[in-house]
Design an enzyme around this catalytic site. Structure first.
Site, mmCIF file in Angstrom:
data_model
loop_
_atom_site.group_PDB
_atom_site.id
_atom_site.type_symbol
_atom_site.label_atom_id
_atom_site.label_comp_id
_atom_site.label_asym_id
_atom_site.label_seq_id
_atom_site.Cartn_x
_atom_site.Cartn_y
_atom_site.Cartn_z
ATOM 1 N N GLU A 164 26.502 -10.841 28.654
ATOM 2 C CA GLU A 164 25.313 -10.094 28.243
ATOM 3 C C GLU A 164 24.974 -8.936 29.172
ATOM 4 O O GLU A 164 23.892 -8.370 29.104
ATOM 5 C CB GLU A 164 24.125 -11.046 28.130
ATOM 6 C CG GLU A 164 24.323 -12.091 27.036
ATOM 7 C CD GLU A 164 23.147 -13.033 26.897
ATOM 8 O OE1 GLU A 164 22.123 -12.824 27.591
ATOM 9 O OE2 GLU A 164 23.234 -13.970 26.095
ATOM 10 N N LYS A 220 16.151 -16.873 16.433
ATOM 11 C CA LYS A 220 17.442 -16.206 16.245
ATOM 12 C C LYS A 220 17.763 -16.250 14.752
ATOM 13 O O LYS A 220 18.101 -17.313 14.219
ATOM 14 C CB LYS A 220 18.542 -16.923 17.039
ATOM 15 C CG LYS A 220 18.373 -16.844 18.551
ATOM 16 C CD LYS A 220 19.436 -17.681 19.254
ATOM 17 C CE LYS A 220 19.370 -17.500 20.766
ATOM 18 N NZ LYS A 220 20.330 -18.388 21.479
#
Length: 399
Positions: A191, A318
């Site tokens: 990330e 999500k």
């Protein structure tokens, strides 16, 4: 306006893995959405199927939703669920379902001349979330680094989204300097966070120094958070760290100690995904946001179960865990109706799709978790800067 065509293609995510993109045509409008994927996943989330099934699934999805109104989101999403016929999209795949669902919403918004956040969130979409930035990574996102998966920063003193992202980026840059000053080799994980062969304790200490430097430089208060991803540490009996093994009771005590020692604003997945009682006990003991990701997997029914026992006080959202925009919105509503905060989140395997930025505003999320650097992360952050410009009187959400 009806859906006239649906087309899928295989594209690539930020890890270089194949993923799927859906293209929906309605009149003169062509809208697209791409599916991300996670490395640390909850057992109850929507199933991801091979992107190379795109031709077969395109034929099925086309038959199911072509001819439907692009403005009837709930009916489109219900058609996708009925087509799949399972409770977790294990047949056509959550990746194929969520991309079709989001592409339909984006097409509808474009036809109406509205930004997506306004189409989904309506007149109440007036606030911007704070960016929750991953700056030191470990766990499943960076093997050989810290046991805790993510060390996070939240620029709570920022008055605009631009100022907030600038502060997070400054912390990321300061960490690079500190690692170099100390002779510690650090690379970037999935990330974009720094990954180094350091202990969790060292990570807290180094991050504290970086935050102090940024606060002194920019005059913006920055708080710290963590994503423990505790399911990945749980061996069935203990939480296994690089330097310790903890029982459930010891894990709860350790999390409470960290929250107090480092004034944590946010703790995500501090216990494994089946431990609702442990989540509830920790939530009673600390004053920060206790967020459930793997435990809730953006599933409305599981969120209800957690609410009943007081597990956590914040839900990570999500969309690809759920499989449809309508299902995701339902999860958000249940959480907020019961006093839980909402954090909208990316996945470790991301794409340049900016949709998540709009959903964070539409859902009035407290935080958006979408990294700090890297094109697939910056696409969402820059989109929020654009959204800030679009708003008549933009303001940051109250935390």
């Amino acid at each position: 306006m009806i859906i006239e065509d649906v087309h899928y293609r295989v594209v690539f995510d930020s890890r270089g893995n194949e993923t799927v993109e859906c293209e929906v045509v309605a009149g003169e409008v062509v809208a697209k959405a791409m599916a991300p994927s996670g490395a640390s996943t909850g057992s109850g989330e929507a199933v991801v199927v091979s992107p190379y099934r795109y031709e077969e699934i395109e034929e099925e999805v086309s038959k199911a939703i072509i001819g439907m109104s692009v403005f009837d989101q709930e009916s489109v999403d219900e058609a996708l669920r009925e087509l799949d016929g399972t409770d977790n999209f294990s047949r056509i795949g959550g990746n194929f379902a969520i991309t079709a669902s989001l592409a339909v919403a984006k097409a509808a918004a474009e036809i109406l001349g509205l930004p997506l956040y306004a189409y989904v969130g309506g007149v109440f979409a007036k606030e911007l979330p704070y960016p929750l930035g991953n700056v030191i990574g470990g766990g499943r996102h960076a093997e050989g680094s810290t046991s805790i998966q993510e060390f996070l920063v939240i620029p709570v003193g920022a008055k605009t989204f631009f100022e907030a992202q600038r502060a997070n980026a400054a912390v990321h840059k300061q960490l690079k300097k500190i690692f170099k000053e100390r002779g510690i080799f650090a690379a970037k994980g999935d990330e974009g966070a720094w990954a180094a062969q350091i202990s969790d304790e060292q990570a807290f200490e180094i991050l504290s120094e970086a935050i102090q430097r940024v606060e002194d430089e920019l005059g913006v208060k920055v708080r710290m958070g963590i994503d423990v991803a505790a399911t990945e540490l749980w061996d069935g009996e203990r939480y296994v760290y690089s330097d310790r093994k903890l029982t459930t009771e010891e894990q709860i005590a350790y999390m409470a100690e960290l929250a107090d020692r480092y004034d944590l604003l946010y703790i995500e997945d501090p216990l494994h995904e089946k431990d609702f009682e442990g989540f509830a006990e920790l939530t009673k003991q600390v004053k920060c946001m206790v967020c459930g990701d793997d435990i809730f997997v953006t599933n409305p029914e599981i969120i209800k179960k957690g609410i009943e026992v007081g597990a956590a006080n914040t839900v990570l959202i999500k969309p690809n865990q759920n499989g449809t925009l309508s299902g995701t919105a339902k999860a958000v509503k249940i959480a907020k109706d019961n006093g839980y905060s909402v954090v909208v989140s990316h996945r470790s395997g991301e794409t340049e799709d900016e949709t998540l930025a709009h959903l964070a505003v539409a859902f009035n999320a407290k935080l958006i978790k979408t990294g700090v650097v890297g094109g697939e992360r910056i696409s969402k952050l820059n989109e929020l800067i654009r959204i800030e410009e679009l708003m008549d009187k933009p303001r940051m959400v109250m935390i």
